[in-house]
Design a protein around this motif. Structure first.
Motif, mmCIF file in Angstrom:
data_model
loop_
_atom_site.group_PDB
_atom_site.id
_atom_site.type_symbol
_atom_site.label_atom_id
_atom_site.label_comp_id
_atom_site.label_asym_id
_atom_site.label_seq_id
_atom_site.Cartn_x
_atom_site.Cartn_y
_atom_site.Cartn_z
ATOM 1 N N ASN A 182 6.478 51.021 86.181
ATOM 2 C CA ASN A 182 6.594 50.110 87.322
ATOM 3 C C ASN A 182 6.374 48.686 86.807
ATOM 4 N N TYR A 183 7.470 47.967 86.558
ATOM 5 C CA TYR A 183 7.412 46.630 85.974
ATOM 6 C C TYR A 183 7.397 45.523 87.024
ATOM 7 N N SER A 184 7.154 45.876 88.268
ATOM 8 C CA SER A 184 7.151 44.880 89.339
ATOM 9 C C SER A 184 6.043 43.853 89.131
ATOM 10 N N ALA A 185 6.262 42.672 89.675
ATOM 11 C CA ALA A 185 5.269 41.601 89.585
ATOM 12 C C ALA A 185 3.950 42.041 90.205
ATOM 13 N N VAL A 186 4.010 42.726 91.313
ATOM 14 C CA VAL A 186 2.803 43.184 92.005
ATOM 15 C C VAL A 186 2.014 44.143 91.109
ATOM 16 N N ASN A 187 2.701 45.100 90.496
ATOM 17 C CA ASN A 187 2.010 46.044 89.615
ATOM 18 C C ASN A 187 1.461 45.350 88.372
ATOM 19 N N GLN A 188 2.180 44.355 87.848
ATOM 20 C CA GLN A 188 1.682 43.615 86.693
ATOM 21 C C GLN A 188 0.382 42.884 87.029
ATOM 22 N N GLU A 189 0.337 42.268 88.197
ATOM 23 C CA GLU A 189 -0.877 41.553 88.618
ATOM 24 C C GLU A 189 -2.057 42.512 88.755
ATOM 25 N N LYS A 190 -1.826 43.619 89.429
ATOM 26 C CA LYS A 190 -2.878 44.607 89.661
ATOM 27 C C LYS A 190 -3.339 45.214 88.337
ATOM 28 N N THR A 191 -2.397 45.590 87.495
ATOM 29 C CA THR A 191 -2.725 46.220 86.222
ATOM 30 C C THR A 191 -3.435 45.243 85.283
ATOM 31 N N ALA A 192 -3.007 43.989 85.275
ATOM 32 C CA ALA A 192 -3.655 42.984 84.432
ATOM 33 C C ALA A 192 -5.111 42.805 84.847
ATOM 34 N N ASN A 193 -5.372 42.752 86.149
ATOM 35 C CA ASN A 193 -6.753 42.624 86.633
ATOM 36 C C ASN A 193 -7.593 43.826 86.206
ATOM 37 N N GLN A 194 -7.022 45.023 86.304
ATOM 38 C CA GLN A 194 -7.750 46.230 85.912
ATOM 39 C C GLN A 194 -8.021 46.238 84.415
ATOM 40 N N TYR A 195 -7.013 45.872 83.633
ATOM 41 C CA TYR A 195 -7.157 45.833 82.181
ATOM 42 C C TYR A 195 -8.263 44.860 81.766
ATOM 43 N N VAL A 196 -8.211 43.653 82.301
ATOM 44 C CA VAL A 196 -9.201 42.635 81.939
ATOM 45 C C VAL A 196 -10.597 43.035 82.410
ATOM 46 N N ALA A 197 -10.704 43.569 83.609
ATOM 47 C CA ALA A 197 -12.016 44.002 84.108
ATOM 48 C C ALA A 197 -12.608 45.080 83.208
ATOM 49 N N GLY A 198 -11.777 46.013 82.782
ATOM 50 C CA GLY A 198 -12.252 47.104 81.940
ATOM 51 C C GLY A 198 -12.588 46.683 80.521
ATOM 52 N N ARG A 199 -11.793 45.789 79.960
ATOM 53 C CA ARG A 199 -11.969 45.406 78.561
ATOM 54 C C ARG A 199 -12.931 44.233 78.368
ATOM 55 N N TYR A 200 -12.843 43.229 79.244
ATOM 56 C CA TYR A 200 -13.615 41.993 79.051
ATOM 57 C C TYR A 200 -14.616 41.708 80.168
ATOM 58 N N GLY A 201 -14.401 42.282 81.303
ATOM 59 C CA GLY A 201 -15.268 42.007 82.447
ATOM 60 C C GLY A 201 -14.730 40.903 83.339
#
Length: 113
Positions: A79-98
Motif C-alpha cells: 500500500n504505497y498511498s500517501a496516507v499509509n506512508q504517513e502512518k507507517t513512517a510515524n510507526q517506524y520512527v516511534a518504534g526505532r527512535y521514539g
C-alpha cells in the motif's frame, strides 16, 4: 511536475510541498489526523526528513525504498498511498527512535534513519 506548497509559520518556518502527487481533500484530512498528535517541533523534524529523503515526493524511488520517507517497500505491505506512508513512517520512527526529533538527529549524523 506540479508542486503545491504550504507553509506553517511558527518560531521556525516549516515548508511542506507535494511533488508529483495531488492529494484529495479526504487524503489531506486523513494525513492531518494521523499527524495531529505531533507537536510543531516533531512535525518540523518529520518535514525535514521528508525533504532530505525525497524532496517531499510520495512517489520517490530508491532501490528497495519508496516514497516520501524512503521506507522499505516491505514496511508498506503493497500500500504505497500517501496516507499509509504517513502512518507507517510515524510507526517506524516511534518504534526505532521514539520521536521525529531523535530520528532527525540520527539522520544528521548518519545521513539515513
Amino acid at each position: 511536475m506540479a508542486t503545491d506548497v504550504t507553509a506553517n509559520l511558527g518560531t521556525q518556518t516549516t515548508v511542506t510541498a507535494q511533488a508529483a502527487t495531488k492529494l484529495t481533500a479526504k487524503q489531506k484530512k486523513q494525513i492531518t489526523a494521523i499527524n495531529a498528535s505531533l507537536s510543531k517541533k516533531q512535525k518540523a523534524a518529520k518535514n525535514w526528513i521528508a525533504y532530505h529523503e525525497s524532496r517531499y515526493s510520495y512517489t520517490a524511488r530508491n532501490g528497495n525504498c519508496y516514497g516520501r520517507y524512503q521506507l522499505l517497500k516491505a514496511y508498506l505491505h503493497g500500500n504505497y498511498s500517501a496516507v499509509n506512508q504517513e502512518k507507517t513512517a510515524n510507526q517506524y520512527v516511534a518504534g526505532r527512535y521514539g520521536t521525529w526529533t531523535k530520528a532527525k538527529k540520527f539522520w544528521q549524523s548518519h545521513h539515513w534513519y
